[in-house]
Design a protein around this motif. Structure first.
Motif, short mmCIF file in Angstrom:
data_model
loop_
_atom_site.label_atom_id
_atom_site.label_comp_id
_atom_site.label_asym_id
_atom_site.label_seq_id
_atom_site.Cartn_x
_atom_site.Cartn_y
_atom_site.Cartn_z
N ASP A 128 1.45 -1.39 0.09
CA ASP A 128 0.10 -0.11 0.05
C ASP A 128 0.43 1.61 -0.10
OD1 ASP A 128 -2.14 -0.94 0.08
OD2 ASP A 128 -2.97 -1.43 1.15
N ALA A 164 2.40 1.56 -3.48
CA ALA A 164 1.59 1.80 -4.42
C ALA A 164 1.16 3.46 -4.02
CB ALA A 164 0.00 0.94 -3.81
N ASP A 165 1.49 4.01 -3.02
CA ASP A 165 1.33 5.53 -2.69
C ASP A 165 2.47 6.48 -3.40
OD1 ASP A 165 -0.97 5.72 -1.15
OD2 ASP A 165 -0.41 5.18 0.73
N VAL A 182 3.78 4.94 -6.01
CA VAL A 182 4.09 5.01 -7.17
C VAL A 182 3.32 5.79 -7.90
CG1 VAL A 182 3.47 3.51 -9.27
CG2 VAL A 182 4.98 2.26 -7.35
N ARG A 183 2.16 6.20 -7.62
CA ARG A 183 1.44 7.13 -7.87
C ARG A 183 2.05 8.54 -7.74
NH1 ARG A 183 -2.49 3.19 -6.14
NH2 ARG A 183 -2.74 4.57 -3.75
N ASP A 184 2.80 8.94 -7.00
CA ASP A 184 3.46 10.09 -6.34
C ASP A 184 3.75 10.97 -7.59
OD1 ASP A 184 3.55 12.47 -5.07
OD2 ASP A 184 5.10 11.80 -3.82
N GLU A 207 4.71 9.10 -10.35
CA GLU A 207 3.80 8.90 -11.41
C GLU A 207 3.21 10.13 -11.81
OE1 GLU A 207 2.61 4.62 -12.75
OE2 GLU A 207 1.19 6.07 -11.69
N ALA A 208 2.85 10.66 -11.38
CA ALA A 208 2.48 12.09 -11.11
C ALA A 208 2.95 13.52 -11.55
CB ALA A 208 1.81 12.62 -10.10
N ARG A 244 10.25 11.93 -11.99
CA ARG A 244 9.45 10.46 -11.46
C ARG A 244 10.48 9.04 -11.02
NH1 ARG A 244 6.91 12.04 -16.45
NH2 ARG A 244 7.82 10.63 -17.22
N VAL A 248 2.22 -2.64 -9.32
CA VAL A 248 2.48 -1.83 -8.52
C VAL A 248 3.92 -2.10 -8.60
CG1 VAL A 248 3.24 -1.07 -6.07
CG2 VAL A 248 0.82 -1.87 -6.76
N ARG A 281 4.53 -1.43 -11.69
CA ARG A 281 5.09 0.39 -12.37
C ARG A 281 5.85 0.91 -12.11
NH1 ARG A 281 -0.98 1.64 -10.04
NH2 ARG A 281 -0.29 3.90 -10.04
N GLN A 282 6.64 0.40 -10.78
CA GLN A 282 7.94 1.23 -10.23
C GLN A 282 9.03 0.61 -11.58
OE1 GLN A 282 9.05 -1.45 -6.81
NE2 GLN A 282 10.77 0.46 -6.37
#
Lengths: 193, 193
Positions: A68, A71-72, A74-76, A78-79, A86, A127, A130-131
């Motif tokens: 979890d 994943a946070d 990764v999302r941060d 990716e932005a 990134r 996840v 994506r990393q």
């Protein structure tokens, strides 16, 4: 017998997880039974069953909060606007997590039991994918992919080494330096703590 | 059942070792019994006993030739004149071995069963220590030690990734490039094949 605190009416869920991580690191996931975990705490197997019905359920409880958090990150990451930015964000977040879980990350990096388990959880495997993509995108092509694999596994395994006299914070800084060199990232001028 | 060749009068020693490596990679060393290895070959356990009395004996037979080759590389590297030249020789030798054993090196990098086993063979653990020292000496201090750990574990794990479409030779070149960047070595002008 591993000495761990537990409440008067039985072991806490967390103490079971702590002992499990110690045994996973020593015997691998496949080499650790619920029986071994209960033995290490001086408990009967039924005391464990109150919390976890299977080893996979226990493994899941250990991994879930870390995935979890990953994943946070990764999302941060990716932005962010550029591939290096990134990757840099992903790298610092990964180093933070690895250093916060120096007992567990070496198990993640090499244990076939964890790899197998991730296969049964496609959302978690995604996840990790994506990393890897965030790291690999610094240099599109095969070189970037290989360097992403070296950084991810290398950092996860390296936190398991004691490095006599090095604080967690020093290990984190050295991991970041190593990761940046491997991926070809510049050291940022302003450190993001 | 894994299909492997064996002579008419029983499985060859090599086919037992091959199947063992496949199962170690899938289930970890601790999660693989001699029974599982004989089952995978459709044999009785006594057929294995003819070659290996224990799993450790089998593990030893698998690891020994690779540690011997690694020791040759370490000795050759240690004979070079400068720290970067020593690390470069060690790096190419390690990449050669890792790519020649893409099934086995990921097991080495993360399996607690292998780590435990090396503890029982101080001479083999010493080879690994000397290898780490050759890498770390490029930059004396904590940074060098951390980068050595990242490179050793990272390369060993990375060869286990299929990298669609990349040949072994391409993987080797990319591993060398990654290792040199991590350790801070220049790409040599004349390639030593």
């Amino acid at each position: 017998m591993v000495s761990r605190s537990g409440s008067a009416d039985g072991p806490t869920r967390q103490s079971l997880m702590d002992v499990a991580i110690t045994l996973f690191a020593r015997h691998s996931v496949a080499g650790t039974s619920l029986q071994m975990i209960s033995d290490a705490l001086g408990l009967t197997k039924s005391a464990i069953y109150h919390h976890f019905r299977t080893r996979d359920e226990l493994l899941s409880a250990i991994i879930e909060p870390i995935v979890d958090q990953l994943a946070d990150v990764v999302r941060d990451a990716e932005a962010r606007r550029t591939a290096p930015a990134r990757a840099e964000r992903m790298l610092t977040g990964y180093a933070d997590l690895a250093v916060a879980h120096r007992d567990l990350f070496p198990v993640f990096s090499g244990d076939p039991g964890v790899v197998d388990f991730l296969r049964t959880r496609p959302a978690w495997a995604e996840v990790v994918r994506r990393q890897a993509e965030l790291f690999a995108a610094v240099d599109p092509g095969p070189g970037g992919q290989v360097r992403a694999a070296v950084v991810m596994a290398g950092m996860a395994a390296a936190v398991g080494v004691p490095f006599d006299g090095l604080s967690d914070e020093a290990v984190r800084e050295e991991l970041l330096a190593a990761g940046r060199r491997t991926l070809g990232l510049r050291t940022p001028r302003v450190r993001t703590a």
